[in-house]
Design a protein around this motif. Sequence first.
Motif, short mmCIF file in Angstrom:
data_model
loop_
_atom_site.label_atom_id
_atom_site.label_comp_id
_atom_site.label_asym_id
_atom_site.label_seq_id
_atom_site.Cartn_x
_atom_site.Cartn_y
_atom_site.Cartn_z
N LEU A 106 0.87 -1.16 0.00
CA LEU A 106 0.00 0.00 0.00
C LEU A 106 0.92 1.21 0.00
CD1 LEU A 106 -2.92 1.04 0.29
CD2 LEU A 106 -2.54 1.07 2.75
N GLY A 107 0.63 2.18 -0.79
CA GLY A 107 1.46 3.37 -0.86
C GLY A 107 1.91 3.67 -2.27
N LEU A 108 1.83 2.68 -3.17
CA LEU A 108 2.21 2.97 -4.55
C LEU A 108 1.32 4.06 -5.13
CD1 LEU A 108 3.24 -0.32 -6.36
CD2 LEU A 108 4.66 1.49 -5.47
N GLY A 109 0.13 4.22 -4.58
CA GLY A 109 -0.77 5.28 -5.02
C GLY A 109 -0.21 6.68 -4.77
N SER A 125 2.49 -11.98 -4.11
CA SER A 125 1.22 -12.53 -3.63
C SER A 125 0.45 -11.44 -2.91
CB SER A 125 1.48 -13.73 -2.71
OG SER A 125 2.28 -13.33 -1.62
N GLY A 126 -0.74 -11.77 -2.47
CA GLY A 126 -1.62 -10.79 -1.83
C GLY A 126 -2.49 -10.12 -2.86
N SER A 127 -3.01 -8.96 -2.51
CA SER A 127 -3.91 -8.26 -3.43
C SER A 127 -3.25 -6.99 -3.97
CB SER A 127 -5.21 -7.91 -2.70
OG SER A 127 -4.94 -7.07 -1.60
N LEU A 128 -3.86 -6.46 -5.00
CA LEU A 128 -3.41 -5.17 -5.53
C LEU A 128 -3.84 -4.09 -4.54
CD1 LEU A 128 -4.37 -5.55 -9.30
CD2 LEU A 128 -2.08 -5.60 -8.30
N PRO A 129 -2.96 -3.18 -4.20
CA PRO A 129 -3.31 -2.14 -3.23
C PRO A 129 -4.46 -1.26 -3.73
CG PRO A 129 -0.95 -2.10 -3.70
CD PRO A 129 -1.58 -3.06 -4.66
N SER A 130 -5.36 -0.95 -2.84
CA SER A 130 -6.53 -0.15 -3.21
C SER A 130 -6.15 1.26 -3.64
CB SER A 130 -7.52 -0.09 -2.04
OG SER A 130 -6.89 0.48 -0.89
N ASP A 131 -5.00 1.77 -3.18
CA ASP A 131 -4.64 3.14 -3.53
C ASP A 131 -4.12 3.28 -4.95
OD1 ASP A 131 -2.11 2.03 -3.05
OD2 ASP A 131 -1.39 3.75 -1.89
N ALA A 144 0.82 -9.94 -14.55
CA ALA A 144 0.56 -11.35 -14.88
C ALA A 144 1.65 -12.25 -14.32
CB ALA A 144 0.49 -11.51 -16.39
N TYR A 145 1.30 -13.50 -14.15
CA TYR A 145 2.25 -14.54 -13.73
C TYR A 145 2.86 -14.25 -12.37
CZ TYR A 145 1.51 -15.45 -18.62
OH TYR A 145 0.92 -15.65 -19.83
N ASN A 146 2.00 -13.90 -11.44
CA ASN A 146 2.32 -13.78 -10.03
C ASN A 146 1.29 -14.64 -9.29
OD1 ASN A 146 4.57 -11.73 -9.49
ND2 ASN A 146 3.32 -10.66 -11.01
N HIS A 147 1.07 -14.39 -8.04
CA HIS A 147 0.09 -15.13 -7.25
C HIS A 147 -0.84 -14.15 -6.54
CE1 HIS A 147 2.48 -18.66 -8.07
NE2 HIS A 147 3.54 -17.95 -7.74
N LEU A 148 -1.32 -13.18 -7.30
CA LEU A 148 -2.16 -12.13 -6.75
C LEU A 148 -3.62 -12.58 -6.73
CD1 LEU A 148 -0.42 -9.23 -8.64
CD2 LEU A 148 -0.20 -9.76 -6.21
N THR A 149 -4.36 -12.10 -5.74
CA THR A 149 -5.76 -12.48 -5.58
C THR A 149 -6.56 -11.25 -5.17
OG1 THR A 149 -5.40 -13.02 -3.24
CG2 THR A 149 -5.16 -14.83 -4.82
N GLY A 150 -7.85 -11.43 -5.05
CA GLY A 150 -8.72 -10.39 -4.52
C GLY A 150 -9.26 -9.45 -5.57
N PRO A 151 -9.82 -8.34 -5.10
CA PRO A 151 -10.42 -7.37 -6.03
C PRO A 151 -9.36 -6.58 -6.79
CG PRO A 151 -10.54 -6.54 -3.79
CD PRO A 151 -9.98 -7.94 -3.70
N VAL A 152 -9.74 -6.12 -7.95
CA VAL A 152 -8.88 -5.25 -8.76
C VAL A 152 -9.40 -3.83 -8.59
CG1 VAL A 152 -8.15 -4.68 -11.10
CG2 VAL A 152 -8.36 -7.08 -10.41
N PRO A 153 -8.55 -2.91 -8.14
CA PRO A 153 -9.02 -1.52 -8.01
C PRO A 153 -9.37 -0.94 -9.38
CG PRO A 153 -6.78 -1.79 -7.12
CD PRO A 153 -7.17 -3.07 -7.77
#
Length: 186
Positions: A106-109, A125-131, A144-153
């Motif tokens: 979180l903070g790339l925003g 892994s984990g999710s894309l940061p909401s920011d 692509a080609y990682n292990h990311l999950t969850g919602p896409v902002p």
Amino acid sequence: LPSRMRGGKARPTISPPPPAVSNASRELAPASNCTGLSASLPAKECAAWQAFYDAAGGHSWTNCSGNRLTPCDCHGSRTEGEPTCQEGHIAVISLSSHNMVGSISLGLGQLTELTTLQLTDNDLSGSLPSDLVNLNNLTFAGVAYNHLTGPVPELPFQNYTRDCCLTYDESGKPHTNHFDCPLPSN
């Protein structure tokens, strides 16, 4: 505690408590200022880079492993083309296949001048940061080609794919991200 002498007796002095710091500010506080070519970056961008570097295992990246304090010297996957920093801001992060392990912090925003975020083919892994929704100048995001999950902002462009992997696959390589569907309707 420091003390003051008053009437021959030492009395402790009590300092006021430090100002409250929100969790978001604490998370983005830089351990050190950026140096070298990166010294003129805004503090919030330096802090965002350092948080990203730490969360994604920067010390073991294929390239840029020594660039925690010098993001403008990190040229990642590119041998030519856009520099990482442009006009005093971090504009490009291109670190495909760089042995990244961990998460996208979180903070790339805070990198509001970022136009390219290319993190394909790592072990994130984990999710894309909401920011990431704050990245109004972003024109490309490759994860692509990682292990990311969850919602896409809701990113500021319409470059989503039908299969919720934020990629197209011409090689037949299996997708490894598992984002929640449906993707944002931007």
